[in-house]
Design a protein around this motif. Sequence first.
Motif, PDB file in Angstrom:
ATOM      1  N   THR A   1       9.291   7.607  12.548  1.00 16.52           N
ATOM      2  CA  THR A   1       8.809   6.683  11.527  1.00 16.52           C
ATOM      3  C   THR A   1       8.647   7.378  10.184  1.00 16.52           C
ATOM      4  O   THR A   1       8.967   6.798   9.125  1.00 16.52           O
ATOM      5  N   VAL A   2       8.165   8.616  10.203  1.00 20.82           N
ATOM      6  CA  VAL A   2       8.052   9.376   8.952  1.00 20.82           C
ATOM      7  C   VAL A   2       9.423   9.515   8.291  1.00 20.82           C
ATOM      8  O   VAL A   2       9.584   9.250   7.087  1.00 20.82           O
ATOM      9  N   VAL A   3      10.430   9.912   9.071  1.00 18.67           N
ATOM     10  CA  VAL A   3      11.769  10.098   8.510  1.00 18.67           C
ATOM     11  C   VAL A   3      12.309   8.775   7.962  1.00 18.67           C
ATOM     12  O   VAL A   3      12.842   8.718   6.846  1.00 18.67           O
ATOM     13  N   HIS A   4      12.157   7.709   8.735  1.00 17.52           N
ATOM     14  CA  HIS A   4      12.670   6.416   8.286  1.00 17.52           C
ATOM     15  C   HIS A   4      11.999   5.967   6.992  1.00 17.52           C
ATOM     16  O   HIS A   4      12.676   5.507   6.059  1.00 17.52           O
ATOM     17  N   ARG A   5      10.683   6.116   6.909  1.00 17.18           N
ATOM     18  CA  ARG A   5       9.982   5.680   5.709  1.00 17.18           C
ATOM     19  C   ARG A   5      10.359   6.544   4.504  1.00 17.18           C
ATOM     20  O   ARG A   5      10.448   6.055   3.377  1.00 17.18           O
ATOM     21  N   LEU A   6      10.598   7.827   4.715  1.00 15.96           N
ATOM     22  CA  LEU A   6      11.036   8.684   3.620  1.00 15.96           C
ATOM     23  C   LEU A   6      12.392   8.244   3.084  1.00 15.96           C
ATOM     24  O   LEU A   6      12.618   8.237   1.867  1.00 15.96           O
ATOM     25  N   THR A   7      13.291   7.868   3.981  1.00 20.33           N
ATOM     26  CA  THR A   7      14.614   7.420   3.521  1.00 20.33           C
ATOM     27  C   THR A   7      14.519   6.102   2.761  1.00 20.33           C
ATOM     28  O   THR A   7      15.428   5.772   1.992  1.00 20.33           O
ATOM     29  N   ARG A   8      13.443   5.359   2.955  1.00 22.21           N
ATOM     30  CA  ARG A   8      13.235   4.107   2.222  1.00 22.21           C
ATOM     31  C   ARG A   8      12.513   4.330   0.896  1.00 22.21           C
ATOM     32  O   ARG A   8      12.253   3.374   0.166  1.00 22.21           O
ATOM     33  N   GLY A   9      12.159   5.580   0.610  1.00 23.98           N
ATOM     34  CA  GLY A   9      11.552   5.889  -0.677  1.00 23.98           C
ATOM     35  C   GLY A   9      10.040   5.974  -0.677  1.00 23.98           C
ATOM     36  O   GLY A   9       9.433   6.104  -1.745  1.00 23.98           O
ATOM     37  N   ASP A  10       9.398   5.910   0.494  1.00 26.61           N
ATOM     38  CA  ASP A  10       7.943   6.039   0.544  1.00 26.61           C
ATOM     39  C   ASP A  10       7.507   7.449   0.172  1.00 26.61           C
ATOM     40  O   ASP A  10       8.244   8.418   0.351  1.00 26.61           O
ATOM     41  N   THR A  11       6.277   7.574  -0.311  1.00 31.01           N
ATOM     42  CA  THR A  11       5.672   8.891  -0.452  1.00 31.01           C
ATOM     43  C   THR A  11       5.446   9.477   0.937  1.00 31.01           C
ATOM     44  O   THR A  11       5.399   8.751   1.942  1.00 31.01           O
ATOM     45  N   CYS A  12       5.268  10.777   0.996  1.00 30.95           N
ATOM     46  CA  CYS A  12       5.094  11.420   2.299  1.00 30.95           C
ATOM     47  C   CYS A  12       3.786  10.983   2.967  1.00 30.95           C
ATOM     48  O   CYS A  12       3.738  10.780   4.178  1.00 30.95           O
ATOM     49  N   VAL A  13       2.725  10.792   2.174  1.00 29.60           N
ATOM     50  CA  VAL A  13       1.454  10.384   2.778  1.00 29.60           C
ATOM     51  C   VAL A  13       1.566   8.973   3.354  1.00 29.60           C
ATOM     52  O   VAL A  13       1.044   8.689   4.441  1.00 29.60           O
ATOM     53  N   ARG A  14       2.249   8.087   2.657  1.00 27.97           N
ATOM     54  CA  ARG A  14       2.430   6.734   3.183  1.00 27.97           C
ATOM     55  C   ARG A  14       3.320   6.764   4.436  1.00 27.97           C
ATOM     56  O   ARG A  14       3.045   6.058   5.414  1.00 27.97           O
ATOM     57  N   ALA A  15       4.359   7.593   4.399  1.00 26.06           N
ATOM     58  CA  ALA A  15       5.231   7.725   5.568  1.00 26.06           C
ATOM     59  C   ALA A  15       4.444   8.242   6.775  1.00 26.06           C
ATOM     60  O   ALA A  15       4.630   7.775   7.898  1.00 26.06           O
ATOM     61  N   CYS A  16       3.550   9.205   6.539  1.00 19.80           N
ATOM     62  CA  CYS A  16       2.757   9.760   7.643  1.00 19.80           C
ATOM     63  C   CYS A  16       1.754   8.738   8.180  1.00 19.80           C
ATOM     64  O   CYS A  16       1.471   8.705   9.381  1.00 19.80           O
ATOM     65  N   ALA A  17       1.207   7.898   7.305  1.00 17.76           N
ATOM     66  CA  ALA A  17       0.309   6.836   7.769  1.00 17.76           C
ATOM     67  C   ALA A  17       1.058   5.866   8.672  1.00 17.76           C
ATOM     68  O   ALA A  17       0.541   5.431   9.720  1.00 17.76           O
ATOM     69  N   TYR A  18       2.285   5.525   8.292  1.00 13.29           N
ATOM     70  CA  TYR A  18       3.109   4.698   9.176  1.00 13.29           C
ATOM     71  C   TYR A  18       3.405   5.430  10.484  1.00 13.29           C
ATOM     72  O   TYR A  18       3.453   4.822  11.558  1.00 13.29           O
TER      73      TYR A  18
END
Length: 312
Positions: free
Chosen positions: A257-274
Amino acid sequence: MTLNPTIDITMTTPRLISEGKNRARRPIVHGGGGGINVARGIRRLGGSALALHTRGREPGRYLDRLLDEEDLPHRGVDIDGDTRTAFIVAEEWTGHSYHVVPPGPELGEADQQRFLEAVAATAPDFAYLVLTGSATPRLREDFCADIVRAVADTGTEVILDITAPQLRKVLMNEVFLIRLDRDTAGSLIGRPIESFDDARATNDYLLDAGATAHAITTVGALGAVYSTPEAHYELSAPVLASGPHSDACAGDSLIATVVHRLTRGDTCVRACAYGVAAAAATVALPGAEMFARDDVETLHAAVGVSRTARRG
């Protein structure tokens, strides 16, 4: 990247007993191992990923067939030993699952070199390379470090979720993100990881070593701490209405989920929350099942985020 994949056989039984036979429902069989699970999770979220894995003799060909039937993009690299088989037993009476995993095949020098060359040739085609999952027995301790060095100039960002012997050698090379579970984190700082404070101390260890600018250490049901050189972020896991059932694939769900959210342009903290939400969604399921996309969205709203400056 999955150096030591598995054929996962999941069986469900009403109640485990020590005498006689434990009758189970028809087993569920699928390909497993850290990188394969991460690729599966990314695909489940709507992203694209390639699972690069070792493939050992007839069990390895069976693994290929399982992944083909699932329509999961993958590439196998031949080795001389047999791909391992793991067993998950889910007990309905308690709601608990028991994961029994053998060590896997020992890779010879030719096997290791073949796999290293395959990773180095494949990684430049992708934005992220995820090194995750168990190492094989007696694997040379600088193997993952060799992979990091091999892709250092390609522009591919490296994410690590590996165990302590391999991790210690990699710490001499900076990577994009390192995720630690409690066992690996505890071995690094020399004490059990039982609180957010312990997770912060582990992340400080990684950041001070110059190994990464993004560190996340998980703390079981509490959640995780994500840290940068500037700040720590406590990510409090949502409370599960039905309680936890199995932690198999929880870490893989977080990384996917972290990797997917990063590829969508999320910040790392938001990606980690997901990622914390995805891990919680997976823990709520029995056996080796992974999260449903809608559940991740629902649980993300319940993840608490608290920021503190890293340096006073």
